[in-house]
Write an enzyme that holds these catalytic residues in place. Structure first.
Site, PDB file in Angstrom:
ATOM      1  N   GLY A  54     -11.365   4.797   1.678  1.00 14.36           N
ATOM      2  CA  GLY A  54     -12.437   3.820   1.871  1.00 14.36           C
ATOM      3  C   GLY A  54     -13.459   4.031   0.772  1.00 14.36           C
ATOM      4  N   ASP A  94       0.847  -1.203   0.000  1.00 13.37           N
ATOM      5  CA  ASP A  94       0.000   0.000   0.000  1.00 13.37           C
ATOM      6  C   ASP A  94       0.878   1.248   0.000  1.00 13.37           C
ATOM      7  OD1 ASP A  94      -2.278   1.892   1.184  1.00 13.37           O
ATOM      8  OD2 ASP A  94      -3.282   0.021   0.660  1.00 13.37           O
ATOM      9  N   ASP A  95       0.373   2.327   0.512  1.00 18.25           N
ATOM     10  CA  ASP A  95       1.011   3.643   0.507  1.00 18.25           C
ATOM     11  C   ASP A  95       2.443   3.600   1.069  1.00 18.25           C
ATOM     12  OD1 ASP A  95       1.349   6.349   0.480  1.00 18.25           O
ATOM     13  OD2 ASP A  95      -0.370   6.807   1.754  1.00 18.25           O
ATOM     14  N   ASP A 124     -12.649   2.388   5.339  1.00 14.11           N
ATOM     15  CA  ASP A 124     -11.468   2.184   6.185  1.00 14.11           C
ATOM     16  C   ASP A 124     -11.881   1.615   7.544  1.00 14.11           C
ATOM     17  OD1 ASP A 124      -9.601   2.916   4.360  1.00 14.11           O
ATOM     18  OD2 ASP A 124      -9.421   4.989   5.034  1.00 14.11           O
ATOM     19  N   LYS A 177      -4.153  -0.624  -6.500  1.00 14.76           N
ATOM     20  CA  LYS A 177      -5.200  -0.031  -5.654  1.00 14.76           C
ATOM     21  C   LYS A 177      -5.158   1.468  -5.938  1.00 14.76           C
ATOM     22  CE  LYS A 177      -6.475   0.686  -0.814  1.00 14.76           C
ATOM     23  NZ  LYS A 177      -6.095   0.339   0.547  1.00 14.76           N
ATOM     24  N   TRP A 178      -6.227   1.993  -6.495  1.00 14.36           N
ATOM     25  CA  TRP A 178      -6.292   3.392  -6.936  1.00 14.36           C
ATOM     26  C   TRP A 178      -7.066   4.194  -5.894  1.00 14.36           C
ATOM     27  CZ3 TRP A 178      -6.131   5.140 -12.522  1.00 14.36           C
ATOM     28  CH2 TRP A 178      -6.478   6.491 -12.655  1.00 14.36           C
ATOM     29  N   ASP A 179      -6.328   5.021  -5.171  1.00 14.33           N
ATOM     30  CA  ASP A 179      -6.933   5.738  -4.043  1.00 14.33           C
ATOM     31  C   ASP A 179      -7.217   7.194  -4.422  1.00 14.33           C
ATOM     32  OD1 ASP A 179      -7.819   6.125  -1.450  1.00 14.33           O
ATOM     33  OD2 ASP A 179      -6.054   5.212  -0.530  1.00 14.33           O
ATOM     34  N   MET A 180      -8.041   7.848  -3.620  1.00 11.97           N
ATOM     35  CA  MET A 180      -8.314   9.280  -3.795  1.00 11.97           C
ATOM     36  C   MET A 180      -8.706   9.817  -2.424  1.00 11.97           C
ATOM     37  SD  MET A 180     -11.370  11.364  -5.240  1.00 11.97           S
ATOM     38  CE  MET A 180     -11.288  12.886  -6.121  1.00 11.97           C
ATOM     39  N   ASN A 181      -7.734  10.446  -1.764  1.00  9.50           N
ATOM     40  CA  ASN A 181      -7.940  10.729  -0.345  1.00  9.50           C
ATOM     41  C   ASN A 181      -8.377  12.137   0.020  1.00  9.50           C
ATOM     42  OD1 ASN A 181      -7.594   8.283   1.127  1.00  9.50           O
ATOM     43  ND2 ASN A 181      -5.483   8.269   0.411  1.00  9.50           N
ATOM     44  N   TRP A 193      -0.076   0.329  -4.578  1.00  9.17           N
ATOM     45  CA  TRP A 193      -1.008   1.442  -4.305  1.00  9.17           C
ATOM     46  C   TRP A 193      -0.577   2.685  -5.079  1.00  9.17           C
ATOM     47  CZ3 TRP A 193      -0.479   6.348  -2.189  1.00  9.17           C
ATOM     48  CH2 TRP A 193      -1.594   6.930  -1.568  1.00  9.17           C
TER      49      TRP A 193
HETATM   50  C1  GLA Z   1      -6.774   5.522   2.415  1.00  4.62           C
HETATM   51  C2  GLA Z   1      -7.246   4.128   2.072  1.00  4.62           C
HETATM   52  C3  GLA Z   1      -6.514   3.126   2.916  1.00  4.62           C
HETATM   53  C4  GLA Z   1      -5.037   3.249   2.677  1.00  4.62           C
HETATM   54  C5  GLA Z   1      -4.589   4.675   2.952  1.00  4.62           C
HETATM   55  C6  GLA Z   1      -3.141   4.884   2.552  1.00  4.62           C
HETATM   56  O1  GLA Z   1      -7.164   5.884   3.673  1.00  4.62           O
HETATM   57  O2  GLA Z   1      -8.627   4.019   2.258  1.00  4.62           O
HETATM   58  O3  GLA Z   1      -6.957   1.831   2.629  1.00  4.62           O
HETATM   59  O4  GLA Z   1      -4.728   2.882   1.360  1.00  4.62           O
HETATM   60  O5  GLA Z   1      -5.369   5.620   2.246  1.00  4.62           O
HETATM   61  O6  GLA Z   1      -2.721   6.171   2.789  1.00  4.62           O
END
Ligand code: GLA
Length: 721
Positions: free
Chosen positions: A530, A369-370, A549, A477-481, A412
């Site tokens: 999440g 992940d990150d 999450d 895993k393509w995230d957008m926070n 990630w």
């Molecule tokens: C978000 C994602 C988590 C994880 C973190 C990493 O919160 O939902 O699952 O990947 O970012 O920074």
């Protein structure tokens, strides 16, 4: 099947289970005569209801006299497919086109139509596909301009689903401004419905809100630049007293990942107009001469047999006609994700240890992940710098090690973001949204990249390609926070700022398409802190989305139960984590009712916990695809209204089924459940005895969960041969 009765000007869209009847009236407006369960032919006269003598008269300019519309319809109260804007209908019109002379009036009238097999075809962007549907394409022209729309209505022959959208074409010489471009509206004869929608926030997505239709307008929307944690584009309405298996239910969703809007409008006439599509907040699309604009498709799922049948329609249709991932019907490897186990705190050695330990619990796809790129040690830097953080991790070594174990490897990315502490920001400040402000708003120390610009998308694409060309990646895993708080782009001209948010979404889709075209074997999982972008636009590209999450069963069961009312279980990414609420085995039961997988520190596990987890692997391997992903899901008891949750899944030939019951902490549960969808004449054996199908469907499955803690019961039944 779609037919047109030329004499009567009547369209019938049907699959013999549901019917939509549309009439072209004397003013060339499309009236909805009937929508509901199959109807051979509705009574046309029933469409005219004389409500307080309203607006059936007009002034004939040519003859200088008052006349009555031939069809005696009422602008104010008739049921329209595309209502007019101004001219007597006070309900919100789904479309508003402002002409070059400033005029807002909009009135689309029938010109011609086409009927064809399949669904509308689009080269780009998410869309439904398949040959099990028929489409009615109606061309309409605005009374006040040379703007035309293609109004597409498709009906599926295999699910009780209707798909609608609108395509604009400007055949005039001057530009127009599209101020509202909703994908569909549905006028219903009464307003005796409840509206169900799903709200929340980070770690607490998809709580159900249920309320009566009010007199006035209710809006359910996102203005976060993404479909959002705060509300979801899956919404349904139920007739009074509808249950999971009885009553009329109409579900709606939109194939879109950005700002959306649902309007529910009812006035003293006590009818209901439901309209939905791209949110018109700050929306203003300049349609120049010759240009076109396509609205996202909206999907309607109709049921006269309660909520579950509406939700089963969606499950089937989304899996068969929306998710483009080619291996949707194949076994998916068990994912291990490193995030909750070590967050940013890892190096090559510790990750190799994780790989070994994850293998002991059956992991088949290891996801880092990150934290592997730029100089990323915490949330404060490096988004936008998609090169390997070599002082921290030898990624090539990790990838090769994972592959040497015959496991797959995943990484990630958060492609749409930039940290202010990053090389990208230092060299291309203008790529970030919000830099025109004195104090650009940060969230998690990051800004959003301006994906309305092709240059920005291209920059990120070429960076990602360098990584993917160097190491073999099977999964992303393509995230957008964070959400989008700025509605201004430095790349778009003054006149086009009302296009920015939609262009951003198109940029998101274009990067997904570029990556998937170049690396077609990669599976992309969606994520947005999440479940902040759990929608059909994303699912078109990503067969599954990290749902939250929050993995603690007490809260996650609510999210999964509610999400599964509109989306198939196979899309709801759920992992077993280190939460202490209950045992690993019980957490595994809940994860099985999602994608299944692990997200934990595997080095913490005791031998007993390892064997508990391993005891579920066979269930995953043997049954996940046919039962959990492709089976029929029944929602038995909602955790929103009760202190426990229960769901049941039955496979296609009814030879196997499972029931999950999850009770909250602090209560003892002794309940009898009525099961559904079984073969009444068969017997089923399980860990709690042998039962006749007929007996189980009579509210007779005894459930006793008697500890004080949160407890999850899992009952697996197989037909006795
Ligand atoms: C978000 C994602 C988590 C994880 C973190 C990493 O919160 O939902 O699952 O990947 O970012 O920074």
């Amino acid at each position: 099947m779609i037919t047109f009765d030329k004499e009567a000007n009547l369209f019938h869209l049907t699959n013999k289970s549901i019917s939509l009847w549309i009439y072209i009236n004397s003013e060339s407006l499309l009236e909805t005569v009937y929508f509901g369960k199959y109807c051979e032919r509705p009574n046309l006269s029933s469409r005219v209801k004389d409500v307080d003598n309203c607006t059936t008269q007009y002034f004939d300019q040519k003859e200088g006299i008052e006349k009555t519309f031939k069809d005696n319809f009422s602008i104010k109260s008739s049921r329209f497919e595309i209502g007019v804007h101004n001219g007597g209908d006070n309900r919100p019109a789904p479309i508003i086109v402002q002409k070059n002379n400033g005029m807002y009036d909009t009135n689309f009238q029938y010109v011609s139509h086409k009927i064809y097999k399949g669904y509308p075809k689009y080269e780009n962007g998410p869309h439904v596909f398949g040959m099990d549907g028929d489409t009615l394409e109606i061309l309409l022209k605005d009374e006040f301009s040379d703007v035309y729309i293609k109004y597409n209505i498709s009906i599926s022959s295999t699910s009780d689903v209707i798909v609608k959208n609108v395509e604009f074409i400007n055949k005039g010489k001057s530009k127009v401004n599209i101020l509202r471009a909703l994908s569909m509206s549905l006028d219903l004869d009464d307003c005796e419905y409840k509206i169900h929608h799903f709200y929340g926030n980070w770690g607490n997505e998809r709580n159900e809100s249920v309320n009566d239709v009010i007199v006035g307008e209710q809006i359910i929307s996102s203005n976060y630049g993404r479909s959002s944690h705060e509300d979801n584009p899956f919404v349904f309405i139920t007739s009074k007293n509808a249950t999971y298996d009885e009553g009329e239910v109409i579900g709606f969703n939109l194939v879109y990942s950005g700002n959306f809007k649902y309007s529910f409008y009812s006035d003293y006439l006590k009818k209901l107009r439901v309209s939905l599509g791209i949110n018109d907040f700050d929306f203003n699309w300049v349609l120049v001469s010759g240009a076109n604009f396509v609205c996202p498709q909206s999907i309607i799922s109709y049921s006269s047999k309660g909520i579950d049948s509406m939700s089963q329609n969606f499950h089937k249709f989304i899996r068969n006609n929306l998710i483009s991932y080619k291996k949707i019907s194949q076994y998916k490897p068990i994912i291990f994700n490193s995030w909750e186990g070590c967050m940013f705190d890892f190096n090559t050695e510790s990750i190799l240890q994780y790989v070994d330990a994850s293998e002991k619990i059956g992991s088949e796809l290891f996801v880092l992940d990150d934290g592997w790129f730029g100089k990323r040690k915490d949330v404060n830097s490096s988004l936008g710098d998609w090169f390997i953080f070599e002082e921290k991790i030898d990624l090539k070594k990790v990838e090769e090690y994972v592959h040497s174990k015959k496991m797959k490897f995943g990484l990630w990315f958060e492609p749409e973001m930039v940290s202010f502490n990053s090389d990208l920001f230092r060299t291309h400040k203008e790529y970030a949204l919000g830099v025109y402000r004195k104090h650009p708003i940060l969230h998690r120390s990051q800004l959003v990249l301006d994906f309305s610009s092709e240059e920005v998308v291209e920059n990120i694409f070429s960076q990602i390609c360098k990584v993917l060309d160097y190491i073999k990646v099977d999964y992303i895993k393509w995230d957008m926070n964070r959400d989008i708080k700025e509605h201004y782009s430095l790349f778009l001209g003054d006149e086009h700022q009302g296009e920015m948010l939609h262009r951003y979404v198109l940029g998101y889709y274009s990067l997904l398409e570029k990556i998937l075209n170049k690396y077609p074997n990669i599976m992309i999982e969606g994520c947005a802190s999440g479940g902040g972008r759990f929608d059909l636009g994303t699912l078109y590209y990503c067969p599954q989305i990290w749902a939250s999450d929050m993995s603690q069963p007490s809260l996650r069961m609510i999210n999964n139960f509610n999400t599964s009312l509109g989306y198939p279980l196979s899309t709801i990414s759920t992992h077993i984590n280190n939460s202490i609420e209950t045992s690993y085995k019980e957490k595994g039961y809940l994860a099985l009712f999602g994608t299944y997988g692990y997200e934990m520190n595997p080095l913490m596990l005791t031998e007993r916990e390892i064997s508990e987890i391993n005891s579920l692997i066979n269930v995953y391997k043997n049954d996940h695809l046919s039962l959990f992903e492709e089976g029929t899901l029944y929602h038995l008891v909602s955790p929103e209204q009760h202190n426990f949750m229960a769901m049941e899944l039955v496979n296609a030939d009814r030879t196997k089924f499972v029931v999950i019951v999850c009770k909250k902490q602090g209560i003892r549960l002794s309940e009898k459940l009525r099961l559904k969808g079984l073969n009444e004449s068969s017997k089923y054996k399980s860990n709690i005895g042998v039962f006749a199908g007929k007996f189980l469907q009579n509210r007779t499955l005894d459930i006793k969960l008697e500890s004080d803690n949160l407890e999850i019961g899992f009952y697996y039944f197989e037909m006795v041969k």
